[in-house]
Structure formats: structure tokens, C-alpha cells
Scaffold this motif. Structure first.
Motif, PDB file in Angstrom:
ATOM      1  N   THR A 135       0.779  -1.353   0.039  1.00 35.66           N
ATOM      2  CA  THR A 135       0.039   0.081  -0.248  1.00 35.66           C
ATOM      3  C   THR A 135       0.768   0.719  -0.361  1.00 35.66           C
ATOM      4  N   LEU A 136      -0.070   2.355   0.028  1.00 37.35           N
ATOM      5  CA  LEU A 136       0.827   3.732  -0.053  1.00 37.35           C
ATOM      6  C   LEU A 136       2.010   3.968   0.928  1.00 37.35           C
ATOM      7  N   SER A 137       0.373   3.567   2.289  1.00 40.25           N
ATOM      8  CA  SER A 137       1.833   3.510   3.856  1.00 40.25           C
ATOM      9  C   SER A 137       2.129   2.655   3.452  1.00 40.25           C
ATOM     10  N   ASP A 138       2.687   1.467   2.685  1.00 40.37           N
ATOM     11  CA  ASP A 138       3.966   0.336   3.212  1.00 40.37           C
ATOM     12  C   ASP A 138       5.000   0.737   2.671  1.00 40.37           C
ATOM     13  N   VAL A 139       4.855   1.407   1.281  1.00 46.95           N
ATOM     14  CA  VAL A 139       5.761   2.182   0.513  1.00 46.95           C
ATOM     15  C   VAL A 139       6.097   3.789   1.861  1.00 46.95           C
ATOM     16  N   GLU A 140       5.874   4.235   1.665  1.00 45.16           N
ATOM     17  CA  GLU A 140       6.150   5.038   2.842  1.00 45.16           C
ATOM     18  C   GLU A 140       7.322   5.297   3.746  1.00 45.16           C
ATOM     19  N   GLN A 141       6.720   3.751   5.146  1.00 45.28           N
ATOM     20  CA  GLN A 141       7.353   3.347   6.006  1.00 45.28           C
ATOM     21  C   GLN A 141       8.370   2.750   5.506  1.00 45.28           C
ATOM     22  N   ILE A 142       8.398   1.702   4.135  1.00 41.56           N
ATOM     23  CA  ILE A 142       9.705   1.208   3.493  1.00 41.56           C
ATOM     24  C   ILE A 142      10.711   2.981   3.248  1.00 41.56           C
ATOM     25  N   ARG A 143      10.397   3.950   2.348  1.00 45.02           N
ATOM     26  CA  ARG A 143      11.382   5.017   2.702  1.00 45.02           C
ATOM     27  C   ARG A 143      12.218   5.417   3.513  1.00 45.02           C
ATOM     28  N   LYS A 144      10.846   5.094   5.140  1.00 45.24           N
ATOM     29  CA  LYS A 144      11.539   6.139   5.899  1.00 45.24           C
ATOM     30  C   LYS A 144      12.643   5.031   6.712  1.00 45.24           C
ATOM     31  N   ILE A 145      12.615   3.765   6.557  1.00 42.71           N
ATOM     32  CA  ILE A 145      13.442   2.378   6.655  1.00 42.71           C
ATOM     33  C   ILE A 145      14.843   2.595   6.678  1.00 42.71           C
ATOM     34  N   ILE A 146      14.423   2.788   4.797  1.00 47.28           N
ATOM     35  CA  ILE A 146      15.409   3.913   4.196  1.00 47.28           C
ATOM     36  C   ILE A 146      16.526   4.568   4.567  1.00 47.28           C
ATOM     37  N   ASP A 147      15.320   5.785   4.559  1.00 50.05           N
ATOM     38  CA  ASP A 147      15.920   6.695   4.962  1.00 50.05           C
ATOM     39  C   ASP A 147      16.619   7.009   6.342  1.00 50.05           C
ATOM     40  N   ASP A 148      16.321   6.194   7.359  1.00 56.43           N
ATOM     41  CA  ASP A 148      17.121   6.155   8.934  1.00 56.43           C
ATOM     42  C   ASP A 148      17.792   5.099   9.161  1.00 56.43           C
ATOM     43  N   ASN A 149      18.373   4.179   7.823  1.00 53.57           N
ATOM     44  CA  ASN A 149      19.522   3.079   8.478  1.00 53.57           C
ATOM     45  C   ASN A 149      20.967   3.039   7.234  1.00 53.57           C
ATOM     46  N   VAL A 150      20.297   3.211   5.930  1.00 58.28           N
ATOM     47  CA  VAL A 150      20.675   2.738   4.792  1.00 58.28           C
ATOM     48  C   VAL A 150      21.585   4.005   3.768  1.00 58.28           C
ATOM     49  N   GLU A 151      22.938   3.559   4.130  1.00 57.94           N
ATOM     50  CA  GLU A 151      24.003   5.078   3.733  1.00 57.94           C
ATOM     51  C   GLU A 151      24.209   4.102   2.796  1.00 57.94           C
ATOM     52  N   ILE A 152      23.754   5.101   1.025  1.00 61.42           N
ATOM     53  CA  ILE A 152      24.500   4.799  -0.131  1.00 61.42           C
ATOM     54  C   ILE A 152      25.896   4.879  -0.674  1.00 61.42           C
ATOM     55  N   ILE A 153      26.807   4.047  -1.086  1.00 59.18           N
ATOM     56  CA  ILE A 153      27.612   4.415  -0.811  1.00 59.18           C
ATOM     57  C   ILE A 153      27.922   4.065  -2.677  1.00 59.18           C
ATOM     58  N   GLU A 154      28.860   4.883  -3.548  1.00 56.78           N
ATOM     59  CA  GLU A 154      29.046   4.282  -5.243  1.00 56.78           C
ATOM     60  C   GLU A 154      30.455   4.492  -4.957  1.00 56.78           C
ATOM     61  N   GLU A 155      30.784   3.429  -5.153  1.00 62.21           N
ATOM     62  CA  GLU A 155      31.706   3.348  -5.129  1.00 62.21           C
ATOM     63  C   GLU A 155      32.809   2.710  -6.725  1.00 62.21           C
ATOM     64  N   GLY A 156      33.342   2.989  -7.806  1.00 68.89           N
ATOM     65  CA  GLY A 156      34.315   2.790  -8.964  1.00 68.89           C
ATOM     66  C   GLY A 156      33.852   1.741  -8.979  1.00 68.89           C
ATOM     67  N   GLU A 157      34.453   0.152  -7.993  1.00 66.93           N
ATOM     68  CA  GLU A 157      34.806  -1.298  -8.627  1.00 66.93           C
ATOM     69  C   GLU A 157      32.881  -2.044  -8.341  1.00 66.93           C
ATOM     70  N   ASN A 158      31.796  -0.913  -8.172  1.00 71.15           N
ATOM     71  CA  ASN A 158      30.625  -1.363  -8.259  1.00 71.15           C
ATOM     72  C   ASN A 158      30.057  -1.131  -9.442  1.00 71.15           C
ATOM     73  N   GLU A 159      30.617   0.355 -10.039  1.00 67.02           N
ATOM     74  CA  GLU A 159      30.376   1.052 -11.225  1.00 67.02           C
ATOM     75  C   GLU A 159      30.042  -0.047 -12.309  1.00 67.02           C
ATOM     76  N   VAL A 160      29.179   0.197 -13.537  1.00 69.77           N
ATOM     77  CA  VAL A 160      28.952  -0.650 -14.816  1.00 69.77           C
ATOM     78  C   VAL A 160      29.996   0.153 -16.218  1.00 69.77           C
ATOM     79  N   THR A 161      30.308  -0.275 -16.154  1.00 70.68           N
ATOM     80  CA  THR A 161      31.227   0.334 -18.032  1.00 70.68           C
ATOM     81  C   THR A 161      30.770  -0.455 -18.855  1.00 70.68           C
TER      82      THR A 161
END
Length: 495
Positions: free
Chosen positions: A416-442
Motif C-alpha cells: 500500500t502507499l502507507s507501506d511504501v512510505e514506511q519502507i522509504r523511511k526505514i531506508i532513509d534512517d538506516n541505509v547509507e548509499i555509497i557508490e564505489e568505482g568497482e561497483n560501477e558498470v562500464t
């Protein structure tokens, strides 16, 4: 009164510990009281001090009247008698007639003496009370005088201090004349006089000793956060430094332990643990259980301040201490309820999934604060239902979830839309997105149809080398998250 008067004043000052002005005021009060008792009034009594070496005199101030049998000999003097004292006087003038204290009534003198003694005691008590009241919490040195029912009476010079049994260390034993260093714990006026209560059991007493032995504590470079103590057995002291270049524990221990050894001797061999204070409760709890080796600390309930400490099997008795003394003092020091368990004991406990995960990290040597989680089920605060719904949609990895667009996430079955908002909040609070060169696809190559039409661009997964396309967010073979950096290749024509 003669020159011996000055010696008398000094003697009273020394014995009673009061100022010269208060001694003179008491003598004046004594003479006026004796005068009043003898003559029935003190309204015309005048006391004069004739300098430090001249003593003191008392006079009767009398008015000169005509010679008459009806005059009052206490307050008046006939003119004929007055002229013998001063030939220039006349009726209506006042004369000061010196009174010899020997003429005072004997009973009057005894009564005045009693009143003067009482006044001196009150003055002495008030003076000493004011002096020692300002010294509460300070160190003082006295000498063993006597003992009664376990209470030690200490000679402090001007007065006597009381060291009750409850404020004594069970390690210590004193004899007549022994030097006693103690802290002034309380000063009060009792029925029997001034009471100065001393202590050698308070935590503040230990703090004062540290201030005397450790210059960094005295000048504020190192500060004591808290002291807890079981007098005669063990003391824990938490310290911290106001300067980064000063080690607070090392400053208290001293070179080759000379400072702490001096403090231990003063406390008759009592064990002292000096540890570093930390604002992080996990670190502070770990430090507080020294000298035991702590494997990990789990916060069970932050609001109730409950924590679980896991130690190796061989360290359990050391962490708890004899009769629970070490962990009991640690509880008081950090103000948390600490439960100490071994790994085997912990495995038998029924606690939350999150606490189990943290403990698992501790046992594997991974710091839970630095762990990189990969599965959605490991995210804090995510419900089992959401984990199940995402799994049904083929999404189990956090990377896969993070790479979904808003439209893709909202289009998942069962959310549901409520589930989507909750998932986004959990990601924002707990996940740090780090882009590393070795994970980039060329892009590795661009395939062009021989007929002139373009086919789909083809790439290689950086992990498993599986063929992938630009519209993929995860590798279908290994599940690694993908992000694309496209290298434009200009088609060059051969001339």
C-alpha cells in the motif's frame, strides 16, 4: 585590675578560640551584671578598657545634687562630696565614680561569673560553628583522643571532632595519639555543644585525597566524573580529561604507579579501579567492569537502562567480583542495571532478534556498529509482513530495494502507499548509499546490426561476468546491484 589583664584576655582567646573583641565584650557583660546584682540597676554603670596593658575599670555615673538626706546614693552624689573629687563641679553636673570590684556582693560576683562562662561557651560555639561550617567537604587532620562505643573522638586543636563507626573503614584501626586524616562531613549544634562529624568512608573523601595527590585533578585538567565505593574493600573512579593530550587514567596512576600507591596506602590497602569515563554507555559499561575482559555489551532497554554484558567463561567470576562487588559498583557508577553472562549462558536466553544479531556479531569479532548488512530482513524496525511481501516480489537484498524507482516500488504487488512510505523511511534512517568505482558498470562494447539498425547494448557484470543490459538494476546471476556509466563511442568511418 592591672597589667595581668592582657595576659588573661590572651589566655581566654587561646582556650576558647574567639576574638579579642568578643572576650572584652564578655568581660564587660560580667562587670555590669555584678554591678546590677549589687546596686539593683546597671543604667548608670560605665565600663572602660584602659588599653591592652591598662586593664579595665567600672564606674558609676552620678548626678551632683544639693546636700540633702533624701538623695539616691546609687545615682546621685552630694555637692560637698563631689567638690572633694573635683573642685570645679557644680550642681547638675555628672561625675564618674570608680567602683572597686571588691565592693561587689559576693553572690553577685558568682552569679556574674556563671553568666560570663555561659556567654563564652555560646560565643565559642557560634564562632567555631561559623568557622567549620564553611569547611564542610574539606580535609582536616587530627589526633586520636579516645573511643566510646565504636565512636572515635579526634582532637582538632580548637575543638573535638567525632568519627562515628558508620563513617569508618573496616580496614582501619587506631590507637591513642594516632594521626587521623578525615573529611568534615557535617557541622551542627547539638545539646552538648558543637558537633563536627568526620568521615573516612564517603566517596568525597577519596576525591579529596586524589586532589592532594594528583595535580591534574587539582588544577582541573583531569576531572572526576563519579566515585563509588565499598569502604575498606573497593573503589571505582571514573575520570576524563579536558585536554586531548592528557591521559586521565595515566595522570591518576602516576609514573610507575607512585600516585595511586600513595592513595592506596592512605586507604589502608583498599583496591582502587581508575577507569575512563565515556559518554557512550556501551563503552562506559565496558570500562566500568574493569579489570574483567568484556566481550561485548548489548543495550536491552535504553529507557529502563538495562544492559547485558557478555564475557568469556574464564572472566565471569572476575567481572562479577567477590560477592558481586565488582558488578554492583559498576551498576552504581554507570547508573545502569547490568547483567553479566557468558556466551553459553546468553545462547540459552530468550531475547529479541535484534539483540541476538548484535550478540552474534560480537562473538564473530565484528563490531556491530561497523557491520554492513545486506538483507532486507536485517533492517531495524521492518515488519515481518513487509519482508514477506517484498520476498514474494523477488526482492530480498537491500541493494535491490534501494535501486527501485518510486514508480517501481509503488507498483509492487501487495504494498500500500502507507507501506511504501514506511519502507522509504526505514531506508532513509538506516541505509547509507555509497557508490564505489568497482561497483560501477562500464559499457564494454556497442553491437551494431549489419543492416544498420542498433541492437540492445550488452555489458558484463563486474562480479560474475554475466551478460547484462542497461535496463537491469541487479545482476540476474549473482544479485549484485548495478549502476551504469555509459562511455560514448564515436563511430569513425574509414575514409
Amino acid at each position: 585590675m592591672n597589667s595581668d589583664f592582657a595576659d588573661l584576655v590572651k589566655m581566654i582567646q587561646a582556650e576558647r578560640g574567639i576574638t579579642e573583641d568578643l572576650v572584652l565584650a564578655t568581660i564587660e557583660e560580667f562587670l555590669i551584671a555584678a554591678y546590677k546584682k549589687t546596686f539593683g540597676t546597671s543604667e548608670n554603670a560605665v565600663v572602660k578598657f584602659l588599653g591592652p596593658e591598662g586593664g579595665v575599670s567600672i564606674f558609676a555615673k552620678k548626678v551632683i545634687v544639693e546636700d540633702d538626706d533624701l538623695y539616691n546614693p546609687v545615682t546621685e552624689i552630694e555637692l560637698s562630696n563631689a567638690l572633694d573629687l573635683n573642685e570645679d563641679c557644680e550642681v547638675g553636673d555628672e561625675l564618674l565614680i570608680e567602683i572597686d570590684p571588691k565592693d561587689f556582693d559576693r553572690g553577685a560576683v558568682q552569679s556574674a561569673k556563671q553568666k560570663a562562662r555561659q556567654s563564652l561557651r555560646v560565643i565559642q560555639k557560634d564562632t567555631l560553628y561559623s568557622e567549620f561550617k564553611d569547611k564542610v567537604g574539606e580535609m582536616i587532620i587530627g589526633y586520636f583522643q579516645r573511643e566510646k562505643n565504636g565512636t572515635i573522638f579526634v582532637d582538632l586543636g580548637k575543638t573535638e571532632g567525632i568519627l562515628p563507626r558508620r563513617f569508618q573503614s573496616p580496614r582501619e584501626e587506631y590507637h591513642h595519639g594516632d594521626r587521623i586524616k578525615a573529611m568534615i562531613a557535617e557541622v551542627k549544634k547539638g545539646l552538648t555543644g558543637l558537633e563536627i562529624i568526620l568521615s573516612r568512608s564517603h566517596g568525597e573523601f577519596v576525591k579529596r585525597i586524589f586532589e592532594l595527590e594528583v595535580p591534574e585533578i587539582y588544577d582541573g585538567t583531569v576531572e572526576i566524573f563519579k566515585i563509588v565505593r565499598e569502604p575498606g574493600f573497593r573503589t571505582k573512579v571514573a575520570v576524563y580529561s579536558t585536554r586531548e593530550d592528557v591521559d586521565p587514567v595515566g595522570a591518576c596512576v602516576g609514573l610507575k604507579g607512585v600516585r595511586i600507591q600513595s592513595i592506596v596506602r592512605e586507604l589502608e590497602g583498599e583496591k582502587i579501579d581508575i577507569l575512563k569515563y565515556d559518554s557512550d554507555p556501551v563503552v562506559f559499561i565496558k570500562n566500568a567492569l574493569s579489570s574483567a575482559e568484556v566481550q561485548g555489551v548489548i543495550i536491552l532497554d535504553g529507557r529502563k537502562r538495562q544492559a547485558l554484558v557478555i564475557v568469556p567463561e574464564q572472566q565471569l567470576s572476575l567481572a562479577i567480583g567477590k560477592q558481586g562487588l565488582n558488578v554492583r559498583l559498576a551498576n552504581r557508577l554507570v547508573d545502569w542495571n547490568i547483567d553479566v553472562k557468558t556466551e553459553a549462558q546468553f545462547s540459552e536466553m530468550d531475547i529479541s532478534k535484534e539483540a541476538s544479531r548484535v550478540a552474534s556479531d560480537l562473538f564473530s569479532g565484528i563490531d556491530s556498529g561497523d557491520e554492513e548488512i545486506t538483507k532486507i530482513s536485517e533492517l531495524p524496525d521492518i515488519s515481518d509482513r513487509l519482508v514477506s511481501v517484498l520476498k514474494e516480489n523477488g526482492i530480498e537484498l537491500i541493494e535491490t530495494l534501494v535501486n527501485l524507482t518510486a514508480e517501481e516500488l509503488e507498483g509492487l504487488t501487495g504494498l500500500t502507499l502507507s507501506d511504501v512510505e514506511q519502507i522509504r523511511k526505514i531506508i532513509d534512517d538506516n541505509v547509507e548509499i555509497i557508490e564505489e568505482g568497482e561497483n560501477e558498470v562500464t559499457q564494454t562494447k556497442e553491437v551494431v546490426d549489419k543492416t544498420g539498425g542498433e541492437e540492445a547494448d550488452t555489458y558484463e557484470c563486474p562480479d560474475c561476468k554475466q551478460a547484462i543490459t542497461a535496463d537491469m538494476s541487479t545482476c540476474p546471476n549473482c544479485g549484485v546491484g548495478l549502476s551504469f556509466v555509459v562511455e560514448e563511442v564515436e563511430e569513425q568511418e574509414n575514409s
